[in-house]
Design a protein around this motif. Structure first.
Motif, PDB file in Angstrom:
ATOM      1  N   LYS A  42       0.845  -1.192   0.000  1.00 16.94           N
ATOM      2  CA  LYS A  42       0.000   0.000   0.000  1.00 16.94           C
ATOM      3  C   LYS A  42       0.876   1.236   0.000  1.00 16.94           C
ATOM      4  N   LYS A  43       0.518   2.217  -0.840  1.00 17.16           N
ATOM      5  CA  LYS A  43       1.231   3.481  -0.839  1.00 17.16           C
ATOM      6  C   LYS A  43       0.671   4.350   0.276  1.00 17.16           C
ATOM      7  N   THR A  44       1.549   4.922   1.065  1.00 17.92           N
ATOM      8  CA  THR A  44       1.087   5.851   2.082  1.00 17.92           C
ATOM      9  C   THR A  44       1.071   7.247   1.477  1.00 17.92           C
ATOM     10  N   PRO A  92       5.261  10.437  -1.758  1.00 19.78           N
ATOM     11  CA  PRO A  92       6.680  10.604  -2.090  1.00 19.78           C
ATOM     12  C   PRO A  92       6.960  10.100  -3.509  1.00 19.78           C
ATOM     13  N   GLY A  93       7.652  10.916  -4.290  1.00 19.34           N
ATOM     14  CA  GLY A  93       7.902  10.545  -5.681  1.00 19.34           C
ATOM     15  C   GLY A  93       8.837  11.506  -6.380  1.00 19.34           C
ATOM     16  N   SER A  94       8.560  11.737  -7.676  1.00 19.16           N
ATOM     17  CA  SER A  94       9.483  12.491  -8.519  1.00 19.16           C
ATOM     18  C   SER A  94       9.020  13.896  -8.887  1.00 19.16           C
ATOM     19  N   ASP A 125       4.906  13.254  -5.582  1.00 21.67           N
ATOM     20  CA  ASP A 125       3.938  13.141  -6.666  1.00 21.67           C
ATOM     21  C   ASP A 125       2.604  13.598  -6.094  1.00 21.67           C
ATOM     22  N   ILE A 126       1.836  14.353  -6.863  1.00 17.62           N
ATOM     23  CA  ILE A 126       0.591  14.921  -6.366  1.00 17.62           C
ATOM     24  C   ILE A 126      -0.556  14.509  -7.272  1.00 17.62           C
ATOM     25  N   LYS A 171       1.035  19.115   6.793  1.00 20.64           N
ATOM     26  CA  LYS A 171       0.824  17.846   7.506  1.00 20.64           C
ATOM     27  C   LYS A 171       2.064  16.962   7.418  1.00 20.64           C
ATOM     28  N   GLU A 172       2.711  17.010   6.267  1.00 20.63           N
ATOM     29  CA  GLU A 172       3.895  16.178   6.024  1.00 20.63           C
ATOM     30  C   GLU A 172       5.076  16.632   6.883  1.00 20.63           C
ATOM     31  N   ASP A 173       5.271  17.956   6.977  1.00 22.53           N
ATOM     32  CA  ASP A 173       6.407  18.487   7.738  1.00 22.53           C
ATOM     33  C   ASP A 173       6.022  19.832   8.351  1.00 22.53           C
ATOM     34  N   GLU A 174       5.948  19.908   9.680  1.00 20.11           N
ATOM     35  CA  GLU A 174       5.558  21.138  10.389  1.00 20.11           C
ATOM     36  C   GLU A 174       6.568  22.270  10.204  1.00 20.11           C
TER      37      GLU A 174
END
Length: 131
Positions: free
Chosen positions: A3-5, A24-26, A63-64, A90-93
């Motif tokens: 599963k991709k988080t 997370p991606g390119s 990647d979005i 949310k990813e990084d405060e």
């Protein structure tokens, strides 16, 4: 099966709603199944979508995937930018200060004003005749 988080967030502007998944991606941005360049053809709309990524220097880190509903193209672009900014937060405060300084975490409250009775539009009245 792995599963991709992902990190999800929602952004709104006028009547447009954007739901974003940050993986997370390119650095690929897909809007309603199309690349964002095809979906947002105007330069300023593309800049609005990329602004949160440029401010936090994470352009090639995620990647979005964006799902849009309602509104026009400008509202959708601004809603997408807000959603991306919220997802990055949310990813990084640590991104909060930079995003706040650029005004990317504030929802734009402006919306179309309702039509008033006796007027042609919200504020436009018929021309006054003296005689």
């Amino acid at each position: 099966m792995v599963k991709k988080t992902y990190t999800g967030a929602t952004g709104r502007r006028k009547t447009a709603v954007a739901q974003v998944k940050l993986v997370p991606g390119s650095g690929k941005i897909v809007v309603d199944g199309k690349l964002y360049e095809e979906r947002f053809t105007r330069f300023d709309h593309r800049q609005a979508v990329l602004k949160p990524l440029n401010v936090t220097q994470t352009t090639a880190k995620y990647d979005i995937e964006v799902k849009l509903e309602g509104g026009g193209v400008t509202g959708q672009a601004d809603a997408t930018a807000l959603a991306i900014a919220r997802a990055l937060l949310k990813e990084d405060e640590n991104h909060k200060a930079a995003l706040r300084a650029e005004g990317l975490l504030t929802r734009d409250p402006r919306a179309k004003e309702r039509k008033k009775p006796g007027l042609r539009r919200a504020r436009k009245a018929s021309q006054y005749t003296k005689r």
